[in-house]
Structure formats: C-alpha cells, structure tokens
Design a protein around this motif. Structure first.
Motif, short mmCIF file in Angstrom:
data_model
loop_
_atom_site.label_atom_id
_atom_site.label_comp_id
_atom_site.label_asym_id
_atom_site.label_seq_id
_atom_site.Cartn_x
_atom_site.Cartn_y
_atom_site.Cartn_z
N TYR A 70 1.12 3.38 2.49
CA TYR A 70 0.59 4.39 3.41
C TYR A 70 0.62 3.84 4.83
CZ TYR A 70 -1.40 6.54 -0.81
OH TYR A 70 -1.58 7.11 -2.04
N ARG A 87 5.78 8.03 -0.97
CA ARG A 87 4.80 8.54 -1.93
C ARG A 87 4.49 10.02 -1.72
NH1 ARG A 87 0.11 4.12 -3.33
NH2 ARG A 87 1.47 2.35 -3.77
N LYS A 103 -4.85 11.30 -0.64
CA LYS A 103 -4.63 9.96 -1.16
C LYS A 103 -5.46 9.71 -2.42
CE LYS A 103 -3.59 8.02 3.41
NZ LYS A 103 -4.09 7.13 4.50
N ALA A 104 -6.73 10.18 -2.38
CA ALA A 104 -7.58 10.00 -3.55
C ALA A 104 -7.03 10.78 -4.74
CB ALA A 104 -9.00 10.45 -3.23
N VAL A 115 0.82 -1.20 0.00
CA VAL A 115 0.00 0.00 0.00
C VAL A 115 0.86 1.26 0.00
CG1 VAL A 115 -1.78 1.28 1.24
CG2 VAL A 115 -1.87 -1.22 1.17
N GLN A 169 -3.98 11.59 -5.32
CA GLN A 169 -2.75 10.95 -5.79
C GLN A 169 -3.04 9.68 -6.58
OE1 GLN A 169 0.06 8.90 -2.95
NE2 GLN A 169 1.36 10.64 -3.50
N GLN A 170 -3.94 8.84 -6.06
CA GLN A 170 -4.20 7.56 -6.70
C GLN A 170 -5.04 7.68 -7.96
OE1 GLN A 170 -5.37 4.33 -4.12
NE2 GLN A 170 -4.29 5.19 -2.38
N LEU A 171 -5.94 8.67 -7.99
CA LEU A 171 -6.81 8.83 -9.14
C LEU A 171 -6.26 9.79 -10.18
CD1 LEU A 171 -10.25 9.06 -7.28
CD2 LEU A 171 -9.29 7.07 -8.47
#
Length: 320
Positions: A26, A250, A287-288, A24, A290-292
């Motif tokens: 995180y 990250r 986080k959203a 993950v 970054q990931q999306l």
C-alpha cells in the motif's frame, strides 16, 4: 517552475524504485495523490507564479494535508511540515526557544555564551535558509489564535524576518562555526558577524500550503493574501481512483466499488455531507475489508462498517 502532476516519475504504489513489491503493498499518503481536479492544479500553479500562500478548505480527510508533500515530491523540492495546535505561537513557525534547556545549563553552570544555541529553526526559517527550494505545510491553521495567520503576513510578504536575538543582550559570539549541520540556530557570517535577519529571493521562495477545517473564521486580511481553493467531498469516481492509486497491484475494482457505494450511502444519512466518512476512512474500510476477507453483504460487514464508516455519526444509527 510549473507544477504538472503528469511529470510524476515515482514508482507505482507498493513498489520500490526498482519495481519490486514491498512487504505491505500500500502507498502512504505522501507517496501518491490523485490530481483529478484541474482547479486544484491551477491553484497550485497560481500560488507558484504569484508567490502567495495556497489556502486549502475542505472537510477533514479530504486530502488537504497530503497535497503538500506530494507537490513537493513531484517538484523534487524539500518538504517542511508543521501541525498547528491550540498552543502554537506565531513565532513557532519561525523559531522555537528552548528555555528549559537554557535554564538547566544555567543551573549546571554550563550556560553557553551564544544565545543562538538555544534556538531551533522553525519551518519557515528552514525553508528560507535551505539550499534547495521547498514546500512548507502549515496544517490546520484554524486551531490557533487569530494572531497566528496575521503574523504570517510580514514574513511571507517580504520573504524575510528578523532573527530573535537582534535585541537580546545575551548574544555573545564565542565562535563562528555555525551549527555544524544540526537544526539548532546558528547564523554567523564572515569573521563571526552575527546575522540579523533571514531572507530568500523571490526565485527561491518556498510554496507555502496552509490547510483549515473551517472551525474558526480566518482574518480577512489574511484571506486576501492567499490563493484559496476548496476540496469538495469525493465522488464515487474519485474514490475509485484513490483506491487504485493507493492499493496498486492489490486493487480490486469490484470490492472498491462496493465499499465506495457504502460510504456514499452513509454520507447520505447525515445532515451535513461534509461530516460524512472521508476519503481516509474509505481507504481504512477498504484495506480492512481486503485483508480480513470481510466484504459487503457478509454478516461481519455491519460491524466493520460501524467501526470504520458510521462511527456514531448522527443519523447513521441502525441500518444495514
């Protein structure tokens, strides 16, 4: 024993003990905490030295609940959490009686003669009787009836409490082998003598951390016996430190700063700053994003900001 966050030897967030990246990347809330407020560190040490509970005020999502497990982690102590609800009874922090199990056993003609078999240890019992020192978290105490805070004064003041079966007529002791390592109550002494109380010496007393969202006023006698500290709404600098601590490898300073600016902007729209987006919501948005691949300034950002930061908060309708 003195608490020093600088003594934290845990692996970096997103890494295991051997330094390898996990799947993950995180860190969880119980794995990292930013101790950048000297008053908070001082309050923890005052609570440790005085033996008083540490009472944390602050808006939801300000890090109150995650402080206790991280103090336990850094100290190397056991951790016993309990989340309070409107139905929490004072004795739940000491023990819980399984009346349904006892009724089922009675109906099946399998009723155990030792009443202790139907009690489960609560967080304070486990902390007092455990082999190692511990941190106890009593989370959101303001959700309970005012009797609950006052009920803590006795056990925490004397570091002892009577066991529930002392006045029970059904306390036949069929064996003296304890609870065989389970969490069920079973405090038989030598030669099968039933213990009547649980106590802990001051040098092994747990650190009790209590949180409140200040939704209900706490009794004054209870407040007088606590070390009180209030966690303030996070600054931009603090948000960036939290992001770096949680994201590890990250971490993107530019993106973290952009999202931090937006959360502060949303907070400025609401009348009560404490009702604005929390640190936890900031991490969700970051986080959203970054990931999306949804960054501030893109057409998709407004939708992401709405579901992670604005959330129908009064005063935040509309806007970019």
């Amino acid at each position: 024993m003195e608490f020093d966050p600088a003594a934290d030897t845990s692996p970096p967030p997103g890494r295991d003990v051997e330094g390898r990246a996990d799947t993950v990347g995180y860190a969880a809330d119980h794995e990292v905490y930013v101790f950048d407020d000297e008053e908070v560190v001082l309050a923890v040490n005052v609570a440790l030295k005085t033996g008083r509970p540490l009472l944390l005020f602050g808006p939801p999502g300000s890090g109150k609940s995650s402080l206790a497990p991280n103090v336990a982690r850094i100290l190397g102590w056991d951790f016993h959490p309990h989340v309070v609800t409107a139905r929490t009874e004072p004795e739940d922090l000491l023990w819980r009686f399984d009346a349904l199990r006892r009724l089922n056993d009675a109906q099946a003609r399998k009723l155990h003669p030792d009443i202790r078999r139907y009690y489960t240890k609560g967080p304070l019992w486990r902390a007092f009787a455990g082999p190692e020192r511990s941190v106890v978290l009593i989370d959101e105490i303001d959700k309970a009836d005012p009797d609950l805070p006052n009920s803590l004064l006795g056990p925490l003041g004397s570091l002892s409490f009577a066991l529930p079966w002392c006045e029970d007529d059904h306390t036949a002791l069929d064996d003296a082998d304890g609870n065989n390592g389970s969490d069920e109550a079973g405090e038989a002494g030598e030669a099968g003598v039933m213990e009547k109380s649980v106590s802990v010496p001051p040098e092994r007393a747990p650190l009790v951390v209590i949180t409140t969202n200040d939704e209900r006023e706490l009794p004054k006698p209870f407040l007088r016996r606590c070390i009180v500290v209030e966690l303030e709404a996070p600054t931009r600098k603090h948000l960036l430190k939290v992001a770096a601590a949680h994201l590890g490898d990250r971490y993107d300073a530019v993106l973290a700063g952009q999202v931090a600016d937006h959360i502060i902007g949303v907070r400025g729209m609401v009348r009560d700053a404490a009702a604005g987006p929390s640190t936890a919501e900031y991490l969700d948005a970051l986080k959203a994003s970054q990931q999306l691949g949804v960054t501030p300034g893109t057409p998709e950002w407004k939708a992401l900001e709405t579901v992670t930061l604005r959330k129908r908060r009064e005063g935040t309708e509309g806007g970019a």
